[in-house]
Design an enzyme around this catalytic site. Structure first.
Site, PDB file in Angstrom:
ATOM      1  N   ASP A   1      31.732 -24.739 -17.258  1.00 18.67           N
ATOM      2  CA  ASP A   1      32.672 -25.555 -16.479  1.00 18.67           C
ATOM      3  C   ASP A   1      33.372 -26.517 -17.436  1.00 18.67           C
ATOM      4  O   ASP A   1      32.728 -27.341 -18.081  1.00 18.67           O
ATOM      5  CB  ASP A   1      31.898 -26.303 -15.391  1.00 18.67           C
ATOM      6  CG  ASP A   1      32.808 -26.866 -14.312  1.00 18.67           C
ATOM      7  OD1 ASP A   1      33.991 -27.141 -14.595  1.00 18.67           O
ATOM      8  OD2 ASP A   1      32.317 -27.061 -13.184  1.00 18.67           O
TER       9      ASP A   1
ATOM     10  N   HIS B   1      37.147 -36.734  -9.047  1.00 22.32           N
ATOM     11  CA  HIS B   1      36.791 -36.521  -7.639  1.00 22.32           C
ATOM     12  C   HIS B   1      37.432 -37.600  -6.786  1.00 22.32           C
ATOM     13  O   HIS B   1      36.898 -38.686  -6.648  1.00 22.32           O
ATOM     14  CB  HIS B   1      35.269 -36.542  -7.433  1.00 22.32           C
ATOM     15  CG  HIS B   1      34.589 -35.362  -8.040  1.00 22.32           C
ATOM     16  ND1 HIS B   1      34.042 -35.389  -9.295  1.00 22.32           N
ATOM     17  CD2 HIS B   1      34.387 -34.110  -7.582  1.00 22.32           C
ATOM     18  CE1 HIS B   1      33.532 -34.202  -9.571  1.00 22.32           C
ATOM     19  NE2 HIS B   1      33.726 -33.406  -8.549  1.00 22.32           N
TER      20      HIS B   1
ATOM     21  N   GLU C   1      36.165 -24.724  -5.884  1.00 22.22           N
ATOM     22  CA  GLU C   1      35.018 -24.180  -6.631  1.00 22.22           C
ATOM     23  C   GLU C   1      33.894 -23.664  -5.746  1.00 22.22           C
ATOM     24  O   GLU C   1      32.941 -24.367  -5.489  1.00 22.22           O
ATOM     25  CB  GLU C   1      34.484 -25.188  -7.645  1.00 22.22           C
ATOM     26  CG  GLU C   1      34.184 -26.575  -7.154  1.00 22.22           C
ATOM     27  CD  GLU C   1      33.712 -27.481  -8.295  1.00 22.22           C
ATOM     28  OE1 GLU C   1      32.905 -27.052  -9.124  1.00 22.22           O
ATOM     29  OE2 GLU C   1      34.165 -28.623  -8.347  1.00 22.22           O
TER      30      GLU C   1
ATOM     31  N   GLU D   1      35.881 -21.432 -10.492  1.00 15.60           N
ATOM     32  CA  GLU D   1      36.710 -22.611 -10.190  1.00 15.60           C
ATOM     33  C   GLU D   1      38.079 -22.519 -10.850  1.00 15.60           C
ATOM     34  O   GLU D   1      38.194 -22.129 -12.015  1.00 15.60           O
ATOM     35  CB  GLU D   1      36.006 -23.885 -10.677  1.00 15.60           C
ATOM     36  CG  GLU D   1      36.797 -25.159 -10.372  1.00 15.60           C
ATOM     37  CD  GLU D   1      36.065 -26.440 -10.772  1.00 15.60           C
ATOM     38  OE1 GLU D   1      35.245 -26.395 -11.714  1.00 15.60           O
ATOM     39  OE2 GLU D   1      36.331 -27.471 -10.143  1.00 15.60           O
TER      40      GLU D   1
ATOM     41  N   HIS E   1      37.415 -30.376  -4.768  1.00 12.23           N
ATOM     42  CA  HIS E   1      37.777 -31.797  -4.717  1.00 12.23           C
ATOM     43  C   HIS E   1      39.223 -32.012  -5.116  1.00 12.23           C
ATOM     44  O   HIS E   1      39.777 -31.238  -5.904  1.00 12.23           O
ATOM     45  CB  HIS E   1      36.852 -32.592  -5.641  1.00 12.23           C
ATOM     46  CG  HIS E   1      36.667 -31.975  -6.998  1.00 12.23           C
ATOM     47  ND1 HIS E   1      37.336 -32.403  -8.107  1.00 12.23           N
ATOM     48  CD2 HIS E   1      35.922 -30.910  -7.410  1.00 12.23           C
ATOM     49  CE1 HIS E   1      37.000 -31.649  -9.139  1.00 12.23           C
ATOM     50  NE2 HIS E   1      36.149 -30.727  -8.749  1.00 12.23           N
TER      51      HIS E   1
ATOM     52  N   ASP F   1      40.483 -28.503 -14.143  1.00 14.50           N
ATOM     53  CA  ASP F   1      39.038 -28.336 -13.993  1.00 14.50           C
ATOM     54  C   ASP F   1      38.816 -26.864 -13.632  1.00 14.50           C
ATOM     55  O   ASP F   1      39.368 -26.379 -12.640  1.00 14.50           O
ATOM     56  CB  ASP F   1      38.586 -29.287 -12.870  1.00 14.50           C
ATOM     57  CG  ASP F   1      37.104 -29.224 -12.558  1.00 14.50           C
ATOM     58  OD1 ASP F   1      36.373 -28.496 -13.235  1.00 14.50           O
ATOM     59  OD2 ASP F   1      36.694 -29.932 -11.609  1.00 14.50           O
TER      60      ASP F   1
HETATM   61 MN    MN Z   1      34.437 -27.984 -12.758  1.00 11.13          MN
HETATM   62 MN    MN Z   2      35.295 -29.381 -10.123  1.00 12.22          MN
END
Ligand code: MN
Ligand code: MN
Length: 297
Positions: free
Chosen positions: A83, A162, A188, A282, A154, A94
């Site tokens: 990630d 977030h 995600e 994600e 998010h 992200d």
């Molecule tokens: Mn992530």
């Molecule tokens: Mn994330």
């Protein structure tokens, strides 16, 4: 840089580093080397880290990041999630992928991807977030797996990973806010076997921290607090990054003081409650007039 251009550039860099790095990962590799090479590649491509690289093995769904001198290696037969989060001028991308070294887990990797694809096909201005959750849940269940219900996507804001109150659920039934054109979201889904609990619970503290509040600390702790605030602002950071700047026992003591006085707090690792293996996929998206643009494709 124009915000949209910065988001797209951050996305392009995050995707490139994600793909290069996941392709190389194999059993026996040290997790700390993976974390470090991601940082190096992101810097070389002209972006900065939006949060420490997560390398999550098997039942660890999220938030494992190497401490200083970490000896953890990628085990044989595991499933691993990478990630990666980067930013340019605070504009964040992200993104995460999963790789498995056990063919029995491949359907979970595919299920998480199918959930993400379904969400990307569904998201558009005017729809409620819970409908995206339903799309994700259905796609994952159609692959013989189930989503983790208490982890969500998010909303991303400038320098904020977030954004509170605006999640993208991975199951139907909750998320009543409406998606708006121009919103930036990270979506995600996490997939686990259908026999599993499908929930995460807090594990040991991770090595991922966040600045909470400036407080009246002295000496080296004060210098460290100022460094953290200037360098990472509201973004999560790794203890490793700070301890490379503040070497030796003094640095460790100052870091402990910041933690004790709650200037900084640690994120817990998130573990599947029944210790089932977890896959994740994600992407970050910009909501457009009739759908979305994936920045991390
Ligand atoms: Mn992530
Ligand atoms: Mn994330």
């Amino acid at each position: 840089m124009d915000p949209l251009d910065a988001l797209r550039e951050a996305g392009r860099i995050a995707a490139k580093v994600r793909d290069t790095t996941i392709n190389e990962i194999k059993p026996g590799d040290k997790v700390i080397d993976i974390c470090d090479v991601v940082n190096k590649r992101v810097a070389e491509l002209g972006a900065r880290m939006a949060f420490p690289t997560n390398v999550d093995i098997n039942h660890v769904a999220a938030h494992y990041c190497s401490p200083i001198n970490d000896k953890t290696v990628i085990p044989e037969g595991c499933i691993v999630k990478l990630d990666v989060g980067v930013h340019i001028d605070g504009y964040i991308a992200d993104t995460a992928v999963s790789k498995c070294f056990n063919p029995e887990y491949e359907y979970l990797v595919e299920a998480a991807k199918a959930g993400l694809d379904a969400a990307i096909q569904t998201i558009r201005p005017g729809i409620q977030a819970r409908l995206i959750g339903s799309a994700i849940e259905n796609a994952i269940k159609s692959r013989g797996a189930q989503p983790i219900s208490n982890l969500t996507g998010h909303k991303l804001a400038r320098y904020i990973v977030h954004s509170p109150g605006y999640s993208i659920p991975n199951v139907g039934g909750f998320g009543n806010h409406t998606i708006m054109e121009g919103d930036i979201y990270a979506i995600e889904p996490f997939a686990v076997p259908k026999e599993a609990d499908g929930m995460v619970t807090d594990g040991a503290p991770s090595n991922i921290y966040q600045m909470q509040k400036k407080r009246n600390v002295k000496g080296k702790a004060k210098t460290m607090m100022k460094f953290i605030q200037g360098e990472y602002m509201t973004l999560p950071f790794a203890s490793r990054w700070v301890l490379h700047k503040f070497k030796g026992p003094d640095g460790v003591a100052a870091f402990k003081e910041l933690l004790k006085s709650k200037v900084i707090t640690s994120y817990p690792q998130l573990l599947e409650r029944t210790r089932a293996v977890v896959a994740q996929a994600e992407h970050s998206v910009i909501v457009t007039e009739d759908g979305c643009e994936v920045t991390t494709a």
